[in-house]
Write an enzyme that holds these catalytic residues in place. Structure first.
Site, PDB file in Angstrom:
ATOM      1  N   CYS A  33      13.402 -74.019 -32.262  1.00 12.66           N
ATOM      2  CA  CYS A  33      13.872 -72.372 -32.102  1.00 12.66           C
ATOM      3  C   CYS A  33      15.319 -72.677 -33.115  1.00 12.66           C
ATOM      4  O   CYS A  33      14.929 -71.620 -33.996  1.00 12.66           O
ATOM      5  CB  CYS A  33      14.140 -72.138 -31.136  1.00 12.66           C
ATOM      6  SG  CYS A  33      12.276 -71.663 -29.587  1.00 12.66           S
TER       7      CYS A  33
ATOM      8  N   CYS B  62      14.215 -34.580 -37.205  1.00  9.68           N
ATOM      9  CA  CYS B  62      14.525 -36.143 -36.662  1.00  9.68           C
ATOM     10  C   CYS B  62      15.178 -36.597 -35.161  1.00  9.68           C
ATOM     11  O   CYS B  62      14.861 -37.974 -35.157  1.00  9.68           O
ATOM     12  CB  CYS B  62      16.055 -36.336 -37.724  1.00  9.68           C
ATOM     13  SG  CYS B  62      16.769 -35.782 -38.705  1.00  9.68           S
ATOM     14  N   CYS B  63      15.631 -36.031 -34.758  1.00  7.47           N
ATOM     15  CA  CYS B  63      16.535 -36.564 -32.888  1.00  7.47           C
ATOM     16  C   CYS B  63      15.996 -36.213 -31.848  1.00  7.47           C
ATOM     17  O   CYS B  63      16.055 -35.428 -30.127  1.00  7.47           O
ATOM     18  CB  CYS B  63      17.513 -37.026 -32.766  1.00  7.47           C
ATOM     19  SG  CYS B  63      18.766 -35.151 -33.274  1.00  7.47           S
TER      20      CYS B  63
ATOM     21  N   MET C  42      -3.159 -47.796  -5.453  1.00  4.05           N
ATOM     22  CA  MET C  42      -1.727 -46.930  -5.162  1.00  4.05           C
ATOM     23  C   MET C  42      -0.860 -46.742  -6.868  1.00  4.05           C
ATOM     24  O   MET C  42      -0.560 -46.840  -7.898  1.00  4.05           O
ATOM     25  CB  MET C  42      -0.866 -48.210  -5.253  1.00  4.05           C
ATOM     26  CG  MET C  42      -1.084 -48.783  -3.570  1.00  4.05           C
ATOM     27  SD  MET C  42       0.603 -49.922  -2.546  1.00  4.05           S
ATOM     28  CE  MET C  42       0.635 -50.914  -3.982  1.00  4.05           C
TER      29      MET C  42
ATOM     30  N   CYS D 195      12.568 -77.156 -28.943  1.00  2.32           N
ATOM     31  CA  CYS D 195      13.417 -75.570 -28.833  1.00  2.32           C
ATOM     32  C   CYS D 195      14.893 -76.547 -29.329  1.00  2.32           C
ATOM     33  O   CYS D 195      15.176 -76.301 -30.394  1.00  2.32           O
ATOM     34  CB  CYS D 195      14.043 -75.203 -27.586  1.00  2.32           C
ATOM     35  SG  CYS D 195      14.820 -73.630 -28.103  1.00  2.32           S
TER      36      CYS D 195
ATOM     37  N   CYS E 114       1.234 -43.763  -6.136  1.00  5.08           N
ATOM     38  CA  CYS E 114       2.121 -42.858  -5.317  1.00  5.08           C
ATOM     39  C   CYS E 114       3.240 -43.271  -4.763  1.00  5.08           C
ATOM     40  O   CYS E 114       2.703 -43.894  -3.926  1.00  5.08           O
ATOM     41  CB  CYS E 114       2.144 -41.490  -5.656  1.00  5.08           C
ATOM     42  SG  CYS E 114       0.793 -41.147  -4.146  1.00  5.08           S
TER      43      CYS E 114
ATOM     44  N   CYS F 143       0.561 -43.275  -1.656  1.00  3.32           N
ATOM     45  CA  CYS F 143      -0.053 -44.333  -1.531  1.00  3.32           C
ATOM     46  C   CYS F 143       0.795 -46.247  -1.049  1.00  3.32           C
ATOM     47  O   CYS F 143       0.395 -46.505   0.136  1.00  3.32           O
ATOM     48  CB  CYS F 143      -0.458 -45.098  -2.487  1.00  3.32           C
ATOM     49  SG  CYS F 143      -1.462 -43.507  -3.590  1.00  3.32           S
TER      50      CYS F 143
ATOM     51  N   TYR G  60      -7.404 -48.919  -0.264  1.00  6.25           N
ATOM     52  CA  TYR G  60      -7.536 -50.049  -0.933  1.00  6.25           C
ATOM     53  C   TYR G  60      -7.710 -51.199  -1.853  1.00  6.25           C
ATOM     54  O   TYR G  60      -8.026 -51.098  -0.896  1.00  6.25           O
ATOM     55  CB  TYR G  60      -5.239 -50.133  -1.540  1.00  6.25           C
ATOM     56  CG  TYR G  60      -5.035 -48.528  -1.385  1.00  6.25           C
ATOM     57  CD1 TYR G  60      -4.847 -47.676  -2.320  1.00  6.25           C
ATOM     58  CD2 TYR G  60      -4.212 -48.315  -0.032  1.00  6.25           C
ATOM     59  CE1 TYR G  60      -4.002 -46.456  -2.090  1.00  6.25           C
ATOM     60  CE2 TYR G  60      -4.118 -46.943   0.507  1.00  6.25           C
ATOM     61  CZ  TYR G  60      -3.881 -46.146  -0.645  1.00  6.25           C
ATOM     62  OH  TYR G  60      -2.798 -44.912  -0.661  1.00  6.25           O
TER      63      TYR G  60
END
Length: 550
Positions: free
Chosen positions: A131, A547-548, A15, A126, A17, A20, A67
């Site tokens: 962590c 730059c932007c 698929m 953790c 789109c 589809c 498909y």
């Protein structure tokens, strides 16, 4: 919805789109499926049928439209949990980390009677030794490093000697508070039983905890993993550090040698370097992060070397010995013998699952070559009444993966759903500075899966945020399908890469294309802008843009 109706997900390739999607929806409607949806971005169709035999009809209907349907997954049958009066509990959980609490909360929510067995400290790796303690100390190390080595001329700042004992004491206070609030307090809030002691299976229905026999309809193993010690001559006779004991040091070593250079080795190595130790990372493989894209490995190598950390790769270990307060690591590199000396030695060469005390044979639970619990895609072990998740299975060793798996395992164990885990889009972050974050396929993995690949590699000095930070060592790399430009992988070495990677995770999971990233608006002077600039780099020279103008 009737009790018979089953929720189904079928991965569907081809698929591209919305048209589809309509073809697939119409095909499924034609065989009587209900509540049909299809997503070309997700590459899947979801629907409801009344009988499992209808699933094959659905797959054929999709295939007949041109498909390619994958293996169907029953994601929910909207059933009530299968509770019974057999046994002391509906679900007995062994362990008390992220996976365990996720499973307990989910099971209690389904009305099950639940108990949790813990032999040590509540909360697992953790919050206690992983962590939380490591990341708070890493932050302290970053601040100390910036005070000593800040990149801005004109700032006159400095750092005095580090009081490691005070840092560790404050770290312990944080850990204690988070353990209480995020784990211990929840036991009473949700109303499941906590049983202190070590669990050992007597048979597939029964565990023994300090002489007490406990039965349950289903079991969930989430006992985590512990540091692994490599087989190096003399190592066991030396008082080396592990990732656990390193976080309890009260005095800063002048020199620290680290055996290993995975994420734990790099994070803790950089921590002690930033606090003032001379650090040497030693590893067997020819480059650090050997499973990552080469550009990622190269950027991290450059960053750590610039900071003054010594990296030794391609090492063969001969032996380790101690002479007074000094440890000596004898290695061979490129045929030449070397001796690395340090006051402290950290061993960080991976982790091993905590299964030795469980007596899994008695329950018919098979383990792998590393003694990890073997599970299927439903988190079920070789015994269909026993489930497992988290580090004890040697899957992705992230607490968020463990928590996700815990919820799935609880629902499957109670027969509320028959749900497969989906670990295709797991982001990974290493909290060095610059940090390392990845999601999806590497270039090598994409090619191995048959994709024709197109890549974009953007050096960090092309990202305006990095320029104003004056920290420009790093890289953004995007992996895309050359035919559709669908994003397959995102790999970043940069400050705040861990925050940026969530956007990359959404792009990979939901099938966004390079064009989608180009057409999105990225806030200027954020590190996340690097994703858009990397997308532009597929066919533009970003150095020629304003730059932007991205």
């Amino acid at each position: 919805m009737s009790e018979k109706e089953i929720n189904v997900r079928i991965p569907t390739q081809g698929m591209t789109c919305a048209g589809c999607e309509d073809h697939v929806i119409n095909a499924l409607n034609s065989i009587g499926a209900k509540n049909v949806t299809a997503s070309f971005r997700k590459g899947e169709a979801t629907f409801q049928v009344e009988e499992k035999s209808d699933i094959e009809k659905a797959k054929k209907a999709i295939a007949d439209t041109g498909y390619m349907p994958g293996e169907a997954e029953i994601i929910s049958s909207e059933r009530k949990p299968e509770l019974s009066q057999e046994g002391d509990y509906d679900l007995l959980i062994i362990g008390s980390g992220g996976a365990a609490f996720s499973a307990a909360i989910e099971a209690v929510g389904q009305g099950a009677k639940v108990a949790m067995v813990e032999r040590g400290t509540i909360g697992g790796t953790c919050v206690n030794i992983g962590c939380v303690p490591s990341k708070t100390l890493l932050r302290a190390g970053e601040i100390n490093h910036l005070a000593r080595m800040n990149p801005f001329l004109g700032l006159d700042i400095s750092a005095g000697p580090v009081d490691l004992a005070t840092l560790v004491n404050k770290k312990n206070e944080l850990v204690d508070n988070m353990r209480q609030e995020k784990y211990v307090n929840l036991i009473d809030d949700y109303g499941f039983d906590l049983i202190q002691g070590e669990a050992k299976f007597l048979d597939e229905n029964t565990v023994e905890v300090d002489g007490r026999k406990i039965t349950a309809k289903s079991f969930f193993i989430s006992t985590g993993a512990s540091p692994q010690v490599p087989d190096i001559e003399g190592l066991k006779e030396v008082d080396f550090l592990t990732s656990t004991t390193a976080l309890e040091l009260k005095e800063l070593p002048k020199r620290l040698a680290v055996i290993g250079s995975g994420y734990i080795a790099m994070e803790l190595g950089q921590l002690f370097h930033n606090l003032g130790s001379e650090v040497t990372l030693i590893q067997r493989s020819p480059r650090i992060l050997k499973t990552y894209d080469p550009e990622i490995s190269e950027a991290v190598t450059e960053a750590l070397t610039e900071q003054g950390i010594s990296l030794i790769t391609g090492a063969t270990y001969e032996r380790v010995e101690k002479d007074g307060d000094v440890k000596r690591i004898h290695i061979v590199v490129n045929g030449e013998k070397q001796v690395i000396e340090a006051e402290q030695l950290l061993v960080a060469t991976g982790r091993k699952p905590n299964t030795a005390a469980l007596n899994l044979d008695a329950a018919g639970v098979k383990v792998g070559s590393r003694e990890e619990v073997i599970i299927d895609e439903y988190l079920r072990t070789s015994n269909p009444r026993i489930f497992a998740a988290g580090d004890v299975t040697m899957g992705p060793q992230f607490v968020y993966v463990a928590a996700y798996e815990g919820g799935v395992a609880a629902r499957n164990a109670l027969a509320v759903t028959e749900q497969k885990i989906d670990l295709r889009f797991v982001p990974g972050v290493t909290f060095t500075n610059p940090s390392i974050a990845t999601v999806g396929l590497t270039e090598e993995q994409a090619k191995a899966e048959g994709y024709e690949v197109k890549t974009s590699v953007l050096p960090l000095d092309a990202v305006p945020r990095a320029l104003v930070n004056r920290e420009t060592t790093g890289v953004f790399k995007l992996i895309a399908d050359a035919k559709t430009l669908k994003v397959l992988g995102v790999h970043i070495v940069a400050e705040n890469a861990g925050d940026v990677i969530y956007a990359g995770t959404l792009a990979v999971k939901f099938g966004l294309t390079v064009q989608d990233l180009r057409e999105s608006l990225a806030p200027y002077l954020t590190m996340a802008e690097g994703l858009k600039l990397a997308a532009l780099t597929f066919d533009k020279d970003v150095s020629k843009l304003s730059c932007c103008a991205g």
